[in-house]
Each structure stands twice: as C-alpha cells, then as structure tokens.
Design an enzyme around this catalytic site. Sequence first.
Site, PDB file in Angstrom:
ATOM      1  N   SER A 428       0.825  -1.203   0.000  1.00  0.00           N
ATOM      2  CA  SER A 428       0.000   0.000   0.000  1.00  0.00           C
ATOM      3  C   SER A 428       0.858   1.251   0.000  1.00  0.00           C
ATOM      4  O   SER A 428       0.333   2.344  -0.177  1.00  0.00           O
ATOM      5  CB  SER A 428      -0.936  -0.011   1.205  1.00  0.00           C
ATOM      6  OG  SER A 428      -0.221  -0.324   2.368  1.00  0.00           O
ATOM      7  N   GLU A 461      -5.871  -0.463  -7.479  1.00  0.00           N
ATOM      8  CA  GLU A 461      -4.922   0.396  -8.188  1.00  0.00           C
ATOM      9  C   GLU A 461      -3.893  -0.508  -8.853  1.00  0.00           C
ATOM     10  O   GLU A 461      -3.226  -1.300  -8.170  1.00  0.00           O
ATOM     11  CB  GLU A 461      -4.219   1.345  -7.209  1.00  0.00           C
ATOM     12  CG  GLU A 461      -5.137   2.434  -6.681  1.00  0.00           C
ATOM     13  CD  GLU A 461      -4.429   3.387  -5.717  1.00  0.00           C
ATOM     14  OE1 GLU A 461      -4.633   4.599  -5.834  1.00  0.00           O
ATOM     15  OE2 GLU A 461      -3.672   2.914  -4.847  1.00  0.00           O
ATOM     16  N   ASN A 499      -4.282   6.699  -1.381  1.00  0.00           N
ATOM     17  CA  ASN A 499      -3.679   7.037  -0.087  1.00  0.00           C
ATOM     18  C   ASN A 499      -3.038   8.413  -0.115  1.00  0.00           C
ATOM     19  O   ASN A 499      -3.021   9.118   0.883  1.00  0.00           O
ATOM     20  CB  ASN A 499      -2.649   5.978   0.320  1.00  0.00           C
ATOM     21  CG  ASN A 499      -3.348   4.736   0.854  1.00  0.00           C
ATOM     22  OD1 ASN A 499      -4.522   4.774   1.183  1.00  0.00           O
ATOM     23  ND2 ASN A 499      -2.618   3.638   0.925  1.00  0.00           N
TER      24      ASN A 499
END
Length: 709
Positions: A428, A461, A499
């Site tokens: 991430s 993503e 993010n």
Amino acid sequence: MPDAFTIDISDGIAVIRFDLPGEKVNKLTTGVVAELEQLIGRLESESGIDGAVIVSGKEDNFIAGADISEIETIVSPAEGARLSEQGQGVLERLEQLPFPVVAAINGACLGGGLELALACNYRLATDSPKTVLGLPETSLGIIPGFGGTQRLPRLVGIKEALRMITTGAKVYPKKAWRIGLVNDVAAKERLMEAAGRFISSHGETGKKTKKTSWKSRGLVALLFESNKFGRNFLFDKARQAVRRKVGDHYPAPFAAIDAIEDGFKHGLKEGFASEAHLLGEMAVTDTSKNLIKVFRLRERFSHVEKAPAGYISSVAVIGAGAMGGAIAALVAENGMKVRLVDMSTKALGKALRAVYSTVEKKKNKGIYSSTDAAWIPSRISCDTMMRGLKRTDVVIEAVVESMDVKRSVLADLAAATREDTIIVSNTSSLSISEMAGAVPDAWRVAGMHFFNPVDRMQLVEVVRGEKTSDLTVRIVTALTKRLGKMPIVVKDSPGFLVNRLLLPYLNEAARLLEDGVGVEPVDEAMLEFGMPMGAFILLDVVGLDIASHVCENLQQGFGERMRPSTILAAMRDEGRLGKKSGKGFYRYDKKGKRQSDSGLKKVLLPHVRDNLKLEEQSIIDRLILPMINEAALALEEAVVEGPEAVDAAMIFGAGFPAFTGGLLRYADSLGIPRVVKDLEKLTELHGERFKPSGLLIEMAQNAKSFYSL
Ligand code: NAI
C-alpha cells in the site's frame, strides 16, 4: 422501431423473444416500449392464444433496465412523468391480456425489466448465478417508474419491497422464490417446460395467481401490513433507516417510499400517478445526474482489454494474512485455481476457515449453489514454501509491508516461477520500481493494490513501475476485471493515488485537534458532507500504526506539506491503535460498538495549541480542499490519466460520496476560483501545505474546470 421482438405462436402458446439488435443486453428504450405496445395490440386481437412466455434472446441477460442515456437527457419533471406514464400504460395493457403471461427469466432482470416481469402473471427464474432480480433505480437517484413501486409491495409485501427499492438490493433466485417474487426456480433447459406448466395449470384453475399469501409472508407481516397503523409504522421505519444510512443526501429512496405509501393510502390509481410524478421530479435532480455520471465511470473503468489467450488460468498468492487470504478467496470465487503460500500454517488455516465460512454464508443467501460451495474452496491449495509455481501465470505478493522482506520474496519468486509469470505486489505504500529491482526481468513486476475489506471494496490500483511493460499492465488490469473489481492504472509514486489523497485528509483532521476543534464536531461535519464515516472513525478503522506509517512515507516523498500531525504518533505510542486495540479516538467494546472516550483528552492535551471554533462548512473546506489540491498535483505529475480516474478511484476506493459525482466534480461545482481563493486563505492562516497547485491557479485564471481541461 428497433425490431427487438419476435413472436412465435404454436400450440396456442406465444413465445415472445426480446433481443435488442446491436446491444449486449436488453434495454427498455422508448422505441422498445413503443414496439412492445404494438405487439401487445396484436396479441389483444389475436384469437386462439392460451398463454404467452416472454424470454430473452441474450446469453445471460433478461432485461437490464431502462435506457440510462434516455434518463440522463430528461430536462423537465413533466418530461420524466410522461415517460413513466407511457411505460406504465404499456405494462398495464400487458397485465390485462386475456391469457396468462409468464416471464421466463435467465440472467439479470433489473429495473424496468423486473417491472415488466411484475406485470406478468407468473415469473420463473433459472438457478444460474447470473440470474438476479432487483429494482436498483434509487442508486441512480430516480425511482422505479413503470409501476414497480405499486406492484412489488403487493406481490412480496410492503416490508420486503421497501427494503428492495430503497437499497436497490439484488435478489438471487432462491430468495426470490422464498419471498414470492418468482413462482418457481428451474434449470435453464427446463425453463420453457416449467412455463408451459404454469400456463396449463392457469387454464385449469382460472386463477390470476399474483399475490403471495399472508401465510407465506408470516404473522408479523400480517400484523403490520393489513392495517393503516402497521403500514404507517413500516413507512416511518423505512424513512429512518434511509436517513441513518445515507442522511438526506439521496432524495430518491424517500420519494420511492412516498410513492408506495400513496398507493396504499389513496389506491392504485393514485399510486401510479404519484410514481410518475415523483420519477419526473427525481430525474432532474443534481443527485441523479451525478449518480448517472458515476454509473458511467464504473462502466468506463470496467471495460478493459482481455488478457492474451492462455493467460490467466492459475494464480498464486504469497502471504495468507488479512489481505492475502481475502485475495485468494476472491480468485477462487471467480473460478480460478489459486496456490496460497505462507510460512505460517496458522495463517493458512485461518485463511481457509474464512473461505469456508464466506462460501457457506453465500450459499445460505442463495448466491451459491451447493456445487459452487463445494468447488470454491477446492480451488485453493496451500503450501508453506514457494514451490510448484512453474505453471502459475500471475503471483500476487501480500506479505508484510517491509521493503527488505518484499524484495527477498520477489527474488525467490523470480527463480520459482516461469520467465513470463507476472509478479505483482499488494503493497500500500512501497515503491514498485524499487521492489522490482530484486527481479532480473523488472518488466514483469507491477503493483496490484487491493483495498480493505477486499470483498467489499471495488477499486484496485494497478501500479505501473518504471520498467513495467504494457503487456504486464494489460494482464493485471484483465485479471482485476476477472475478479469483478475496477482497475485504475496509476504511476508508481508515493501513496499511489488513493492514499496520497486520503491521508492528507486524515492528517488534516488530526491537525484540527491541535487547533482545539473536537473529535465529534469534525466527524459530524464529515458525515453531514456525505462521507460514509467520520474522519476519526476512519482513522480508527485504518489503524493509527498504519496511518502514521503511510503519512511518514508520504512525508519522505513529498516533504513538509505531508508532515504528520504529532497526534498520530502520540496515539500510536500510547497503544491507541484504533478499533483493533479497543481504543483510538473512540473506545470500542468487545462487540466493536463505539463510544466517546474521556481518556483521550490526556493524550491530546500536550498537542493542542489553540481553541478554534469552526463552522461546519469551514471544517469541511479544511479537510476537502487539500484533497482537491493534492488531486490537481497528482494530475500535473500524470499519476493518473485524468479527472475521471481520480473521481472513480476516490468513490470506489475511499467511499467519497457518489451523489457529488466525485471529488473533482465537487471541485467544479464549487468553482475553481473559489477553491483557489479559499486555499490561499488557508495558506495565510495555517501555512504552505494549503498552497494551491499550479494547475488550479491556471484553471482559475482561464475559467476552466477539471471536466473542461
Ligand atoms: P498480515 O500481517 O495480516 O499478513 C501478512 C502475512 O504474510 C502473514 O500471514 C505472514 O505470515 C506472511 N508472511 C510474511 N513473510 C512471508 C514470507 N516471506 N513468505 C510467506 N509468507 C510470509 O498483513 P496484511 O494486512 O494482510 O498486509 C499484507 C500486505 O497488504 C502489505 O503489503 C500491506 O501493506 C498490504 N495492504 C494491506 C491493507 C490492509 O488494510 N491491511 C490494505 C491494502 C494493502
């Protein structure tokens, strides 16, 4: 006329086949409705017909609904009401035909499609997992307009109809049968035979079998639905439930409840009139226009090029933790074999148990047949070592978030797989390009960033590293699509897209605490704005350890503007990690129920520097405007291809409110000059992190918006 229907009459049975030319799915366009009316006219005058069966000529689709582009172009409530009345009129004539009509449903039967089926005497559904029924209109900001608000509650009961219509929930065949929505469920090959049976039994009994009995709906339904007071109670409850779930941002579910209520208070005729009127009103709201744009976003990003033939039949997942386990389950549920590797047998066992439990739940809901339920877990094989991976097409790495561990896993994978096996990481926050350095052929490494919880979040993503090849991106996007998710391709840059935008928002919420604003006012303001949960509740869900870690990464990548609030580290160091540790910004009991926490003050106090009192809109601006600014910067850096990708990513990956049309549509609705002016004001008050991006300033100067770039 589109030439969508053919009719074949033999032995007194008319088989009406609906197959809209040039389209993958059947839709009820104005032309189709007019043609259907003509056909009904013909059937009305034809003699010797004992019954009719409506079937679809499409593979896995009965009728997908009304034509969305027609709804999109409605400009006045009167025009919307007229379209609804036309449809209602045609279906009423269908309902009045002098012989029984059976809807033989295979595949999706949604919106106007289900309304058509509701006007038939009988509905039969195949047991295929592709067969789903529902009235999803409220998710497009409108209400069912072809009689659905009137016929459905009379068929399945008010309570169930309210649930289906206000949530847009889809119903699978088994449940559809249980609630009386369909009369029978049959195998695809047996559907016509079953339809014939219903027609002949109808002839024998002469009954217009439409309503389900009170007995099948239960005593509680009888108690509430058979009298005015009980019904009022149900309508009030439904309004409260909608308000609790989505606030007042979505008017359509309320309008649908009004239409249903009108039908029961004033009779069917009034009910139909109310439905048409309210459909017209809803079709012209900004909410509906935005929700349709979001529907288009979903369509646009779901259309991806297929993977080359032969790819992708087998997948491996390395790491069977929270994410890896859920990803492996998703792969198996979508029909592919998956090898799940973890050095911990405990983790493997936990992941497998979770798969069995999910599949069992879905079986009970009628989503999976017993055969599916048996097959899905059997597609997963477990191992504690990376071996036997030479036949694997794609490996998804989901081990702990550490560059060293990931590089070592990738190096091992490079040796354990074929030279053309694609290797993706679910990281991430780590750089894909840096990670890919551990693999001799870096072209075959990419990111595939799933969101938590994997089964619910639609976005993935797809991260293109410096050396990732086009073929790799194509295979990973195709795999994402096959897993039923929406791929958005992003450049390998800190925080990727979601993010990068979300963490500054959460960080700014913590900075508001430094300024003396309380936890609750911030969360209430964000809920009022339309976010699915308050900023601090989200921080507690994400975990303060993870949030601090990602913020620190972002600061390394982008410098001072991403400097984390000292509150995040303080919370982490106090062991207030959020929901998982029982306390964060709130306190959680064993069942996960949230309460305010008086102990929080002590942790926050050393960091509070002011005593600001902010209006709700100022709180919203302070949290949302930096997100818009960050999105503009990401666009300048070509992290994603355009504003549509930003809006889709934020709606489907971060729960940004869909009724706004997305973050950048919201920015456009504010007006870019206002966004820039307010960011400049915030810069003066709180520092350079609010400084508007070059792109925003240029847009404001040239009277441009994101969608007119
Ligand atoms: P986790 O800690 O629940 O699971 C990691 C698993 O990897 C453990 O079962 C561990 O035994 C295993 N593992 C560690 N080293 C290994 C090795 N060398 N070989 C085989 N197995 C190994 O972690 P979680 O939360 O599932 O995260 C995994 C990845 O997904 C991380 O990169 C994280 O950043 C990413 N991610 C996590 C999200 C979340 O909300 N948890 C969301 C999106 C991405």
